[in-house]
Write an enzyme that holds these catalytic residues in place. Structure first.
Site, PDB file in Angstrom:
ATOM      1  CG  HIS A  88      73.769   1.272  70.236  1.00  0.00           C
ATOM      2  ND1 HIS A  88      74.265   0.046  69.855  1.00  0.00           N
ATOM      3  CD2 HIS A  88      73.830   2.059  69.147  1.00  0.00           C
ATOM      4  CE1 HIS A  88      74.613   0.111  68.571  1.00  0.00           C
ATOM      5  NE2 HIS A  88      74.349   1.317  68.123  1.00  0.00           N
ATOM      6  CG  ASP A 118      77.494   2.660  75.225  1.00  0.00           C
ATOM      7  OD1 ASP A 118      78.514   3.181  74.708  1.00  0.00           O
ATOM      8  OD2 ASP A 118      76.546   2.214  74.542  1.00  0.00           O
ATOM      9  CB  CYS A 123      71.596   0.257  66.829  1.00  0.00           C
ATOM     10  SG  CYS A 123      72.226  -0.381  65.296  1.00  0.00           S
ATOM     11  CE  LYS A 160      79.073   4.930  67.604  1.00  0.00           C
ATOM     12  NZ  LYS A 160      78.232   4.763  66.417  1.00  0.00           N
ATOM     13  CD  GLN A 217      76.710   8.409  69.580  1.00  0.00           C
ATOM     14  OE1 GLN A 217      77.204   9.490  69.284  1.00  0.00           O
ATOM     15  NE2 GLN A 217      76.441   7.473  68.681  1.00  0.00           N
TER      16      GLN A 217
HETATM   17  C1  LIG Z   1      75.412   4.650  72.320  1.00  0.00           C
HETATM   18  C2  LIG Z   1      76.147   3.650  71.489  1.00  0.00           C
HETATM   19  N1  LIG Z   1      76.610   2.522  72.061  1.00  0.00           N
HETATM   20  C3  LIG Z   1      77.274   1.589  71.373  1.00  0.00           C
HETATM   21  C4  LIG Z   1      77.517   1.748  70.033  1.00  0.00           C
HETATM   22  C5  LIG Z   1      78.244   0.657  69.318  1.00  0.00           C
HETATM   23  O1  LIG Z   1      79.457   1.101  68.802  1.00  0.00           O
HETATM   24  P1  LIG Z   1      80.232   0.116  67.786  1.00  0.00           P
HETATM   25  O2  LIG Z   1      79.230  -0.200  66.712  1.00  0.00           O
HETATM   26  O3  LIG Z   1      81.355   0.906  67.273  1.00  0.00           O
HETATM   27  O4  LIG Z   1      80.613  -1.076  68.563  1.00  0.00           O
HETATM   28  C6  LIG Z   1      77.049   2.914  69.388  1.00  0.00           C
HETATM   29  C7  LIG Z   1      77.238   3.158  67.947  1.00  0.00           C
HETATM   30  O5  LIG Z   1      77.012   2.387  67.073  1.00  0.00           O
HETATM   31  C8  LIG Z   1      76.359   3.866  70.141  1.00  0.00           C
HETATM   32  O6  LIG Z   1      75.882   4.984  69.563  1.00  0.00           O
END
Ligand SMILES: Cc1ncc(COP(=O)(O)O)c(C=O)c1O
Ligand SMILES: Cc1ncc(COP(=O)(O)O)c(C=O)c1O
Lengths: 426, 158, 426, 158
Positions: free
Chosen positions: A141, A218, A384, A244, A221
């Site tokens: 991401h 990370d 993203c 999430k 998910q």
């Molecule tokens: C795999 C992953 N990493 C990071 C993020 C970033 O999360 P956030 O936007 O809540 O910081 C997301 C979701 O947007 C994600 O799906």
């Protein structure tokens, strides 16, 4: 709060009562475009919230609202107690051996940037400088890619990455070559938000540790969908995000091994993160407060505490099993649609509950828009994770993603909607 | 609003059989625009004829990727531009832009916009407005660039 | 929501119906220690929340919850609309000429750190490096001091500061000497959270601009209490925090002049803040998204939008007048207590509604604790402004702070409580 | 809980007329502890006598700043320590610490804690617990330091 009961649910795993779970989520009763029941298949973007979470937040504001720490009045003591209990709940949820290693941030993105910035400012061995290498993957991401690009640009370090196979798995064949003594950190996504792939992060961490690199996972998910145990995961640092996983927006978590969090320098400066302050300089508070500058997202942390308590009540293994079954059902049903191609693993093995696909000759925007008219909420775009789209030669995909409240009936609605899209666009 | 109101037959027709599509030479200016959030892109070429107030759009040709809304919008735009003066072309762009940013509250100028009126429904979907505008912004950009490189009094295109 | 009506309130400014305002704040009905009505005099730490704000947040979660931007489905469009409308509301509240210059952060602390970090990474003329000077004041909250200490340590710049006079005002006598061509930024608090002083920030900004410095104003304690107009304030950058101004926790604002925000580099990297991304590098989104990496505090921003709408409905001039009157009343009443010394301006001139004091021979902890038993919530300690305490030779103070819902009756309860404290401790 | 239950007369007495207060020489060890969040501080001196298991606390003297809870707690502690063996002093510290962290759920050991039982109510106020513990943590630290600097078999204090 709902305990998974023994009564049969609508599809999904045996014994998982998805209809009972759904009753906890008032937003799922929403109608859209007049009279269409909402079919919410966008949980990878953000989850809906159970009543228990909304009530915990409301109860805080109605009865206990005060700033935390250092207060001697009743509300301040209560607010502090609730906030710190939320940390305990999160520590239990991820099986953190030490509750002080759970740092509240505003989201995953801040958690990851916290690590990237402090590694820029750290002392050796954690300092990232010219000649050092940062290893990521093509599956990240943007929130676990751009911070490392920026760190590389700011320090002169080199960014390297693992590629993706045609079937949507990490290509580990070059891992030994890419891991070198210069590798200071490996940042890898646990479950891809676009491909759905579950990555072998424990194995990657084991090999990264052999060359002395830190490992950040990370878990944005995975935390909402799978049992997550940081004590056995193998990572040094783990980031995830509340919104999430049934919690409010505005709250995330960085967990780290104590030794690492203690060695890294402070990030944001301000109230709460100090020990003592003169005009010239300050000394810093112990963990976790060292990384919690300013008034924290108090109500949001309390909401996250209620969310993980709720999820534990339903049962993470049961949720994982249910989502696995819904995903398998969806992969099967989508495979039967002509001209539809799944981007990512096409079998439910080592796979989370986000399913991306493209339809021959029909742009994802049109797919998403027409589905919306049918009440089916999916996400379209690069999610993203633009490098993943580029890898597959696509500008964008359509993604349906499932959660603990998703039914196979909703998958049927998706499939019916996609048939209608094909009718319209021929 | 229903699917039919947004995806009117006229839009689907333009999408399936776009007018003026394909890149042609000669041209006076070529511009490339993208919509990074959805990956859509367009390459637009404009060929002008005449000078000063009399400058007329002789041809508009383009290629690109995008959703039905962006593709149909560009096709409809090309119909409106070819044969019009540059001034008229800018006016219709302004009118269309106004319609798109009107959140569905602005009544379209049917005479001027012709088929583009079919896109009025897009204005109610902020996320899609930039799709509908992609080709039009390329057009406006092309004019600004070409008038910047040609004397305002206007030698005819060589 | 309550419009200030013409009926007489309990004390305070004429025409301001404080009892009607209080009805909007359900937490004020709380009882503590069994049967004591809560007298909440800790609004400088955080404010209570009006029902309108809680309802806006709840309505979002119950009906419109989705991630913002890039979605084509109904909920995503609605969530995006609500989030961006909140930005419009905040822009109107501070009279920002350009809504895209309103950046949402998690609190004031993050807003200030954003500026400090990006100045470390900026190109000239905004880059802070060795030999540059940073000017702050001795009156800063740690959140507007520690980020600049860290910036100085990280870059080799020099931190300088304006002192405080015995009466609790900024000592401007050395301003001309301290402002030099090396001064890159002046960071100054608008209203002190510990002394209550309102500082002449417009005048300071004028003189700072003469030497070419940027000016950041910490408006954390002014935004909730006074009309704030960034178009005339004179600052280049203004930070404030939602939870002190009737909004939820987890949301803050950085406002900046477009030119400055555009010239400074990105801060956190991640989703939403990019334009396009390859594995090697990224280009960045336009304002305000450039500084809003990751999923923003969506519900919290919507709550802040509702809060400023609520505050505007009551009327900021009316709130300021009411609080002024309550503060004047409190200063008068406290002055009559033997052995009590006000720390900060002892008259209500150029003064906000936080009143710090010490009592001869009685430690603030004991004062705060005994007041709490009487239902009166005040804060004790250094109030995240330890250098101010040091300046006055004190380890800590007791602080009573007022808000739009504070009554003179509550001040009477404070005074009665303090008399009892004196009885107990003699 | 009421004000009287927290601020028992015995606490106020110790606060108004602290026992063993003031810094005295000779001493074996001096430690300085602070509570940064509230600015409280204490300087504590300990004088020991005897060796090994027989080591006895001959004197405890101290000075500092703090609220009634921290002042009274230190005064009560000094009473308990002076004349006790080091081992007994550490035991009573452990017992007191347990009481303070018990959130009001732990029943105090009245025999061992004596006057310190009056502080039981503090355990219900997490923000005040560190006030009550300030002197005790200094005592524990002093013992650790002095036993680290003296042979375990114990030459008598010179
Ligand atoms: C795999 C992953 N990493 C990071 C993020 C970033 O999360 P956030 O936007 O809540 O910081 C997301 C979701 O947007 C994600 O799906
Ligand atoms: C003057 C001042 N500046 C900054 C802050 C920091 O605000 P926050 O903790 O919400 O970041 C506060 C309040 O805590 C304050 O009073």
């Amino acid at each position: 709060m709902t305990q998974a009961s023994a009564s049969p649910g609508t599809g999904g795993a045996p014994g998982y009562d998805v209809e009972a779970v759904r009753k906890d989520f008032p937003a799922l009763d929403r109608l859209v475009h007049g009279d269409r029941p909402l079919v919410y298949l966008d949980s990878a973007a953000t989850s809906q919230k159970p009543r228990a979470v909304l009530e915990a937040v409301e109860d805080f504001y109605l009865r206990h609202n005060a700033n935390v720490h250092r207060g001697v009045h009743t509300l301040a003591e209560e607010a502090t107690g609730l906030y710190e209990q939320a940390r305990d709940s999160v520590a239990r949820f991820i099986n953190a051996p030490d509750r002080d290693t759970v740092v509240f941030t505003k989201n995953s993105t801040e958690a990851i940037n916290l690590v990237a910035f402090t590694m820029m400012l750290a002392d050796p061995p954690y300092r990232v400088g010219p000649g050092d290498e940062i290893l990521v993957t093509e599956m990240e991401h943007h929130s676990n890619l751009v911070p490392w690009q920026l760190l590389a640009q700011r320090t002169g370090a080199r960014l390297r990455w693992l590629g993706i196979t045609d079937s949507g798995r990490l290509d580990l064949s070059r891992l030994d070559e890419l891991l070198t003594p210069a590798t200071t950190i490996v940042a890898v996504v646990h479950v891809s938000n676009i491909l759905g792939t579950i990555n072998p992060v424990t194995e990657i961490a084991r090999r990264a540790h052999e060359v002395g690199a830190l490992v950040l996972v990370d878990a944005s998910q995975s935390a909402p969908h799978l049992p997550l145990d940081v004590s056995t995961l193998g990572a040094d640092l783990v980031a995830f995000t509340g919104h999430k996983m049934c919690a409010p927006t505005g709250i995330g978590v960085l967990w780290g091994r104590r030794e690492v969090l203690e060695a890294l320098p402070p990030f944001l400066g301000g109230g709460e993160m100090i020990d003592t302050v003169t005009m010239e300089s300050a000394t810093y508070a112990a963990l976790p407060h060292k990384y919690e500058a300013g008034t924290p997202p108090i109500a949001e942390a309390i909401g996250l505490g209620a969310a993980v308590t709720y999820l534990t009540g339903v049962g993470m293994p049961a949720i994982a099993a249910h989502e696995h079954q819904v995903t398998a059902y969806a992969l099967g049903a989508l495979a039967e649609l002509p001209g539809l191609r799944i981007i990512g693993p096409s079998t439910p093995v080592d796979r989370g509950s986000a399913v991306s696909f493209v339809m021959d000759g029909i742009h994802p925007h049109d797919v998403g828009q027409l589905l919306d008219f049918a009440g089916v909420a999916v996400r379209v775009g690069h999610h993203c994770a633009r490098p993943v789209c580029s890898r597959f030669g696509l500008p964008s995909t359509t993604r349906a993603s499932f959660g603990l409240y998703t039914t196979t009936g909703e998958v049927d609605a998706l499939v019916a909607g996609l048939r209608r899209v094909r009718e319209v666009f021929g | 609003m229903s699917a039919d109101a947004l995806y009117q037959e006229i839009i689907l027709d333009h999408y399936r059989r776009p007018h003026h599509k394909g890149l042609r030479a000669p041209y006076d200016i070529e511009v490339h625009h993208t919509n990074p959030t959805c990956g859509d892109e367009i390459t637009l070429r404009v060929r002008l004829r005449g000078s000063g107030d009399e400058t007329v759009v002789e041809d508009v040709s383009y290629d690109g990727d995008g959703c039905s809304i962006s593709q149909a919008s560009t096709s409809i735009m090309a119909d409106l531009l070819v044969g019009a003066t540059v001034a008229e072309g800018l006016e219709v762009e302004a009118e269309f832009h106004r319609l798109m940013l009107g959140l569905g509250q602005v009544a379209p100028d049917v005479d001027r916009l012709a088929d583009a009126v079919a896109l009025a429904g897009v204005a109610r979907y902020p996320a899609r407005v930039k799709c509908a505008l992609l080709g039009w912004l390329a057009w406006k950009d092309a004019v600004v660039q070409v008038l910047g490189t040609r004397p305002a009094t206007g030698e005819p295109t060589p």
